[in-house]
Every structure is written in structure tokens, then in C-alpha cells.
Design a protein around this motif. Structure first.
Motif, short mmCIF file in Angstrom:
data_model
loop_
_atom_site.label_atom_id
_atom_site.label_comp_id
_atom_site.label_asym_id
_atom_site.label_seq_id
_atom_site.Cartn_x
_atom_site.Cartn_y
_atom_site.Cartn_z
N LEU A 43 0.99 11.30 10.51
CA LEU A 43 1.04 10.29 9.55
C LEU A 43 2.00 10.66 8.44
O LEU A 43 2.82 9.87 7.74
N LYS A 44 2.13 12.15 8.27
CA LYS A 44 3.07 12.38 7.29
C LYS A 44 4.70 12.20 7.80
O LYS A 44 5.74 11.52 7.07
N VAL A 45 4.90 12.28 9.14
CA VAL A 45 6.14 12.36 9.92
C VAL A 45 6.55 10.55 9.73
O VAL A 45 7.66 10.19 9.65
N GLU A 46 5.66 9.84 10.37
CA GLU A 46 5.81 8.53 10.78
C GLU A 46 5.76 7.64 9.32
O GLU A 46 6.20 6.41 9.34
N LEU A 47 4.79 7.84 8.32
CA LEU A 47 4.73 7.16 7.13
C LEU A 47 5.06 7.55 5.86
O LEU A 47 5.82 7.01 5.40
N VAL A 48 4.51 8.73 5.53
CA VAL A 48 4.66 9.26 4.06
C VAL A 48 6.08 9.71 3.82
O VAL A 48 6.72 9.16 2.95
N CYS A 49 6.70 10.42 4.87
CA CYS A 49 8.02 11.11 4.64
C CYS A 49 9.01 10.00 4.67
O CYS A 49 10.21 10.20 4.52
N ALA A 50 8.75 9.03 5.63
CA ALA A 50 9.90 8.03 6.21
C ALA A 50 10.21 7.13 5.11
O ALA A 50 11.06 6.30 5.43
N LYS A 51 9.32 6.96 4.24
CA LYS A 51 9.47 5.60 3.53
C LYS A 51 9.53 5.98 1.73
O LYS A 51 8.75 6.83 1.48
N ASN A 52 10.07 5.16 1.02
CA ASN A 52 10.01 5.30 -0.50
C ASN A 52 8.95 4.19 -0.89
O ASN A 52 9.29 2.91 -0.58
N TYR A 53 8.00 4.44 -1.72
CA TYR A 53 6.86 3.69 -1.93
C TYR A 53 7.23 3.16 -3.54
O TYR A 53 7.31 4.11 -4.43
N SER A 54 7.09 2.02 -3.96
CA SER A 54 7.24 1.77 -5.27
C SER A 54 6.09 1.87 -6.30
O SER A 54 6.20 1.76 -7.38
N SER A 55 5.04 1.82 -5.54
CA SER A 55 3.87 1.87 -6.49
C SER A 55 2.58 2.52 -5.50
O SER A 55 2.78 2.83 -4.40
N ILE A 56 1.65 3.30 -6.22
CA ILE A 56 0.56 3.70 -5.66
C ILE A 56 -0.11 2.77 -4.64
O ILE A 56 -0.53 2.97 -3.71
N GLU A 57 -0.10 1.51 -4.96
CA GLU A 57 -0.64 0.49 -4.33
C GLU A 57 -0.19 0.16 -3.27
O GLU A 57 -0.72 -0.08 -2.07
N VAL A 58 1.23 0.31 -3.05
CA VAL A 58 1.80 0.01 -1.86
C VAL A 58 1.68 1.11 -1.03
O VAL A 58 1.77 0.82 0.29
N TRP A 59 1.76 2.30 -1.47
CA TRP A 59 1.45 3.37 -0.68
C TRP A 59 0.02 3.28 -0.17
O TRP A 59 -0.14 3.42 1.10
N LYS A 60 -1.07 3.06 -1.06
CA LYS A 60 -2.31 2.94 -0.48
C LYS A 60 -2.37 1.89 0.83
O LYS A 60 -2.92 1.93 1.99
N SER A 61 -1.61 0.75 0.68
CA SER A 61 -1.58 -0.44 1.51
C SER A 61 -0.92 0.06 2.99
O SER A 61 -1.53 -0.22 3.92
N GLY A 62 0.11 0.81 2.73
CA GLY A 62 0.85 1.41 3.74
C GLY A 62 0.02 2.36 4.57
O GLY A 62 -0.14 2.33 6.15
N ILE A 63 -0.80 2.95 4.08
CA ILE A 63 -1.36 4.06 4.70
C ILE A 63 -2.63 3.36 5.36
O ILE A 63 -2.98 3.61 6.59
N PHE A 64 -3.47 2.26 4.77
CA PHE A 64 -4.29 1.46 5.50
C PHE A 64 -3.80 0.70 6.77
O PHE A 64 -4.48 0.63 7.87
N LYS A 65 -2.69 -0.01 6.62
CA LYS A 65 -2.14 -0.66 7.63
C LYS A 65 -1.89 0.37 8.89
O LYS A 65 -2.17 0.06 10.04
N TYR A 66 -1.23 1.65 8.67
CA TYR A 66 -1.05 2.62 9.48
C TYR A 66 -2.40 2.89 10.31
O TYR A 66 -2.28 2.89 11.66
#
Length: 61
Positions: A8-31
Motif C-alpha cells: 500500500l505504501k509503495v504503490e499508493l501512498v508514496c507514489a502520489k501527491n494528494y490535494s486533500s484528505i478526502e482525495v487520499w481516503k478515496s484513493g485508499i478505498f479504491k486501491y
């Protein structure tokens, strides 16, 4: 779980810049719900996705 969080950290969290916490939560959910559970292959499941493994197990039982 350690393997999951590592991926999760390698493929999603560290690989992207998130504009807000909501965008981050949505990305985690989709992953988790779209990639990891539906498409991700897991060596512990004979290289099947968790959903495919559960469906096959339900047919066998």
C-alpha cells in the motif's frame, strides 16, 4: 498485514501527491476495494485475487 501495508505504501501512498484528505481516503478505498480485492494476485491464494479465491472455495464446499 505487514506485506499489505508495505505494498500500500509503495504503490499508493508514496507514489502520489494528494490535494486533500478526502482525495487520499478515496484513493485508499479504491486501491483496496477495486485493485487489491478484485484484481490483485496473492501467492497465499494460489495467485488468485481474494474475490476469485472465495468464489472458488464457495463452489467446492
Amino acid at each position: 498485514m505487514e506485506s499489505f501495508f508495505s505494498r500500500l505504501k509503495v504503490e499508493l501512498v508514496c507514489a502520489k501527491n494528494y490535494s486533500s484528505i478526502e482525495v487520499w481516503k478515496s484513493g485508499i478505498f479504491k486501491y483496496i476495494e477495486i485493485f487489491y480485492n478484485l484484481k490483485g494476485r496473492h501467492s497465499a491464494n494460489d495467485d488468485m485475487s481474494p474475490i476469485a479465491f472465495e468464489e472458488e472455495a464457495a463452489i467446492v464446499v
